[in-house]
Design a protein around this motif. Structure first.
Motif, short mmCIF file in Angstrom:
data_model
loop_
_atom_site.label_atom_id
_atom_site.label_comp_id
_atom_site.label_asym_id
_atom_site.label_seq_id
_atom_site.Cartn_x
_atom_site.Cartn_y
_atom_site.Cartn_z
N ASP A 1 0.60 -1.40 0.33
CA ASP A 1 -0.15 0.13 -0.33
C ASP A 1 1.27 1.11 0.21
OD1 ASP A 1 -2.26 1.34 -0.16
OD2 ASP A 1 -3.21 0.42 1.36
N PRO B 1 0.93 5.79 -1.01
CA PRO B 1 0.18 7.05 -1.55
C PRO B 1 0.03 7.33 -3.39
CG PRO B 1 2.59 7.26 -1.36
CD PRO B 1 2.32 6.16 -1.06
N ARG C 1 -1.61 3.96 -4.45
CA ARG C 1 -2.16 3.15 -4.41
C ARG C 1 -3.44 3.41 -5.82
NH1 ARG C 1 -4.50 -1.92 -0.95
NH2 ARG C 1 -5.79 -2.19 -2.26
N SER C 2 -3.93 4.51 -5.28
CA SER C 2 -5.58 4.39 -5.80
C SER C 2 -5.25 5.13 -6.42
CB SER C 2 -5.87 5.69 -4.93
OG SER C 2 -6.90 6.35 -5.00
N GLN C 3 -3.85 6.11 -7.34
CA GLN C 3 -4.10 6.47 -8.85
C GLN C 3 -4.01 5.24 -9.94
OE1 GLN C 3 -0.85 9.84 -9.04
NE2 GLN C 3 -1.02 9.59 -11.29
N GLU D 1 -4.77 2.53 -9.37
CA GLU D 1 -5.28 0.96 -9.82
C GLU D 1 -6.45 1.66 -10.69
OE1 GLU D 1 -7.21 -1.48 -5.61
OE2 GLU D 1 -6.78 0.47 -5.63
N GLN D 2 -6.63 3.12 -10.31
CA GLN D 2 -7.97 3.82 -11.63
C GLN D 2 -6.99 3.42 -12.49
OE1 GLN D 2 -8.82 7.06 -10.07
NE2 GLN D 2 -9.72 6.81 -8.10
N GLN D 3 -6.05 3.92 -13.27
CA GLN D 3 -5.24 4.41 -13.58
C GLN D 3 -5.00 2.50 -15.13
OE1 GLN D 3 -1.73 6.07 -13.55
NE2 GLN D 3 -2.76 8.68 -13.57
N PHE E 1 -4.29 -5.06 -7.55
CA PHE E 1 -3.29 -4.56 -6.30
C PHE E 1 -4.41 -5.65 -5.21
CE2 PHE E 1 -3.36 -1.58 -9.75
CZ PHE E 1 -1.98 -0.63 -9.18
N GLY F 1 -3.56 -4.82 -2.21
CA GLY F 1 -2.85 -4.15 -0.35
C GLY F 1 -2.13 -5.28 0.28
#
Length: 386
Positions: free
Chosen positions: A241, A243, A245-247, A249-251, A257, A259
């Motif tokens: 995990d 900073p 990851r979220s970006q 994961e969306q791209q 992913f 975790g």
């Protein structure tokens, strides 16, 4: 024989999930209980934890961009009080934060021998967060801190060379080991691979670590995209995990992913993949490299730290020249051309040479030297043990 009392000071320790915490725990578990009595002074754990040795918990502050880690606050009075009871014969400072600095000052006041460890390239990390201007300041502070101890233990010859070339004194290599019982090819899981929706013949690349800029995770993703051109059925699994990851994961919805994974679950992820991609250039060691190899995975990595020390080029992995992104992608391509199963067996054999028992024997030597140190030795010529 009366056990030697060692007080270990660290901003991070299990149940924190990071290489420093895990390596420190394995080192302590490998100690001979008849030879050492251990006390750990550490930041209060954020999750449930039952201490395995004597622990003293102090207050800490969460590190910006690292919500799972803490900086220990200055705790000189607290340290003095617990040392009055414990009466340490040696202090081992595993991290260089305010807590470690408090321990160093109190140890100096008492005339106690101190060893320190250098695990994290903070001066390099700064460049990944637009703060390259503080690199020199950070390195200067670290130099003063470590040169105030009898010796600095680093996990790789590469790190030792870098520190010595920058004025660090009495630098010694104490490599990390790997738990070859936990991380083992036999933990390969058909059920886990079915969750990834891959068949037995479909290659799976794995990354384990913090999903952050300083780990060069964007390079892993970029190389994966290029590999798909020739290996369209390749899948990438990312464990960890951070900073980015979220970006990411969306791209990249096709990347899995997973975790944070720990213990046997993490071991299954390693063993269920087919090769390991590790593009970090900020490691002093990079324990995940050895964990992957112990799990039977050949590795593509930069020729740095643990990768440069343990990977045999073209046998159990492929190495790339540092700071060359194209070379990293090419290393991954070359790895895919190899017999991954055979290379994985070779990787396992390499990892089996890095036992914690061997590491502990080396630590014993440093402890003995520090305890029997005389003041005039401080002026002797620097020695680097590699």
């Amino acid at each position: 024989m009366t056990p030697v009392r060692i007080s270990i000071v660290s901003e991070t320790y299990v149940p924190d999930v990071n290489g420093v915490a895990n390596s420190l725990r394995h080192l302590i578990q490998a100690f001979d209980n008849n030879k050492y009595r251990i006390q750990i002074i550490r930041t209060r754990p954020k999750s449930s934890w039952v201490p395995e040795v004597e622990e003293v918990w102090v207050k800490g502050l969460t590190i910006p961009m690292y919500p799972d880690l803490q900086i220990g606050l200055p705790s000189t009075k607290r340290i003095a009080a617990v040392w009055d009871q414990f009466q340490p014969q040696l202090v081992f400072i595993a991290t260089e934060g305010p807590l470690g600095n408090s321990a160093l000052k109190e140890a100096q006041r008492r005339g106690l021998p101190v060893l320190s460890a250098f695990h994290t390239n903070f001066h390099r990390y700064s460049s990944y967060y637009g703060m390259g201007w503080i690199k020199t300041l950070t390195l200067n502070w670290l130099r003063r801190f470590h040169n105030s101890t009898l010796g600095t233990l680093v996990p790789s010859a590469e790190s030792a060379g870098f520190l010595c070339s920058n004025g660090f004194e009495n630098v010694h290599v104490l490599p990390h080991g790997v738990d070859c019982g936990l991380f083992h090819p036999r933990r390969r899981s058909a059920y886990l691979r079915s969750q990834w929706q891959v068949n037995d013949n479909q290659p799976v690349a794995l990354y384990v670590g913090r999903v952050a800029a300083e780990k060069n995770i964007p390079q892993v993703v970029a190389s994966y995209r290029k590999l798909l051109q020739n290996t369209p059925d390749l899948r990438l699994v990312v464990v960890g995990d951070g900073p980015l990851r979220s970006q990411l994961e969306q791209q990249h919805p096709d990347i899995i992913f997973a975790g944070v994974q720990t213990g046997e679950a993490l071991a299954r992820y390693y063993a269920s993949a087919d090769f390991f991609m590790f593009a970090s250039q900020t490691e002093t060691f990079g324990l995940v490299t050895l964990e992957a190899m112990a799990s039977g995975l050949p590795v593509a990595a930069y020729d740095l730290a643990a990768a440069g020390q343990f990977i045999r080029q073209g046998v159990d992995g492929q190495l790339a020249k540092a700071d060359d992104s194209d070379a990293f992608t090419q290393a991954c391509r070359q790895l895919l051309k190899m017999d991954l199963s055979m290379a994985g067996k070779q990787a396992r054999e390499s990892a089996e040479q890095a036992s914690w028992a061997k590491v502990t024997l080396q630590f014993d030597q440093h402890v003995d030297a520090a305890i029997h140190h005389s003041p005039e030795q401080k002026t002797e010529q620097i020695q680097t043990m590699v």
